[in-house]
Design a protein around this motif. Structure first.
Motif, PDB file in Angstrom:
ATOM      1  N   ALA A  38       0.863  -1.178   0.000  1.00  0.00           N
ATOM      2  CA  ALA A  38       0.000   0.000   0.000  1.00  0.00           C
ATOM      3  C   ALA A  38       0.902   1.231   0.000  1.00  0.00           C
ATOM      4  N   PHE A  39       0.778   2.056  -1.049  1.00  0.00           N
ATOM      5  CA  PHE A  39       1.587   3.273  -1.184  1.00  0.00           C
ATOM      6  C   PHE A  39       0.750   4.500  -0.841  1.00  0.00           C
ATOM      7  N   TYR A  40       1.350   5.407  -0.088  1.00  0.00           N
ATOM      8  CA  TYR A  40       0.746   6.723   0.043  1.00  0.00           C
ATOM      9  C   TYR A  40       0.982   7.514  -1.241  1.00  0.00           C
ATOM     10  N   ASP A  41       2.092   7.211  -1.916  1.00  0.00           N
ATOM     11  CA  ASP A  41       2.438   7.863  -3.181  1.00  0.00           C
ATOM     12  C   ASP A  41       3.213   6.842  -4.009  1.00  0.00           C
ATOM     13  N   ARG A  42       2.583   6.287  -5.040  1.00  0.00           N
ATOM     14  CA  ARG A  42       3.190   5.205  -5.813  1.00  0.00           C
ATOM     15  C   ARG A  42       4.476   5.638  -6.527  1.00  0.00           C
ATOM     16  N   SER A  43       4.638   6.945  -6.768  1.00  0.00           N
ATOM     17  CA  SER A  43       5.806   7.408  -7.513  1.00  0.00           C
ATOM     18  C   SER A  43       7.117   7.164  -6.773  1.00  0.00           C
ATOM     19  N   VAL A  44       7.062   6.859  -5.455  1.00  0.00           N
ATOM     20  CA  VAL A  44       8.307   6.641  -4.712  1.00  0.00           C
ATOM     21  C   VAL A  44       8.872   5.237  -4.910  1.00  0.00           C
ATOM     22  N   ASP A  45       8.157   4.356  -5.573  1.00  0.00           N
ATOM     23  CA  ASP A  45       8.658   2.997  -5.812  1.00  0.00           C
ATOM     24  C   ASP A  45       9.892   3.071  -6.712  1.00  0.00           C
TER      25      ASP A  45
END
Length: 241
Positions: A38-45
């Protein structure tokens, strides 16, 4: 008082062989798990290849999950210079991580300069309660680095369903084969660059609480086996071009 005998380093051939065999076992073992994030902000992957370098932090006890999931994603991992970390460093290299050796106890200044250099083109990953603990207590280093390097700090929480625990200072977690592994990734945090000692400590306390909250959430999610809104099924793989 008698001086404690200094342990001899591993012979290099044995160290290389042990590191390779351990990496193969870890990869085969961890491949059996069911991973959801679960990402709060997927761009940090880091696998997506978006944005510039970041600093990723998670508790030392859960290092097996990120080692398996995000190798070959331009990550440099800070590891202790202690002999006990020699094999872990070889395992990390085999699994696609660069390593910087050092800590606040040994090689701190040298490691700091290496991290400065790596941060120009790589993400950094740090276990802020290692190498000696206390467990789930954050050191000041990652806060200082994020502030001075002007890099986003990304806190992560990991949990698995009824993991086996090693009798060590961090209660190192070994996920059971074919069990659930869950990850909750916080949003990127930009810290001011002119923080004094008191402000650094205040930030440290807030980030430590966030890490514990994310870890508690991930552990409860793994134990419950329920679905979470926005969850993503993830698999190991290289970074995007």
């Amino acid at each position: 008082k008698k001086k404690k005998k200094k342990r001899k380093p591993w012979p290099r051939p044995i160290l290389h062989a042990a590191g390779l065999m351990t990496a193969l076992i870890v990869r085969a073992w961890m491949r059996t798990l069911d991973y959801r994030v679960a990402f709060y902000d997927r761009s940090v992957d880091p696998q997506l290849g978006y944005g510039g370098p970041r600093i990723y932090i998670f508790w030392h006890e859960n290092i097996l999950i990120p080692l398996h999931l995000r190798g070959h994603c331009h990550l440099a991992m800070l590891l202790s210079q202690h002999i006990d970390a020699d094999i872990l460093a070889r395992v990390a290299l085999h699994m696609g991580f660069d390593c910087v050796r050092g800590s606040t106890y040994q090689g701190g200044a040298k490691a700091l300069w290496q991290l400065f250099d790596r941060s120009r083109c790589q993400h950094l990953t740090i276990t802020p309660d290692g190498p000696r603990g206390p467990r789930r207590h954050m050191a000041l280093g990652p806060i200082y680095l994020a502030s001075r390097l002007r890099l986003p700090l990304v806190a992560m929480g990991f949990g698995s369903d009824r993991p086996w625990r090693v009798n060590s200072w961090d209660k190192f977690a070994i996920p059971r084969p074919f069990s659930r592994a869950r990850v909750v990734v916080g949003p990127p945090m930009m810290l001011p660059t002119d923080l004094d000692r008191g402000q650094l400590e205040a930030c440290r306390g807030r980030v430590e609480q966030l890490m514990n909250d994310l870890t508690t959430e991930a552990e409860a999610w793994a134990a419950a086996g329920t679905n979470k809104a926005g969850e993503v099924v993830v698999r190991p793989g290289p970074a995007a071009a």
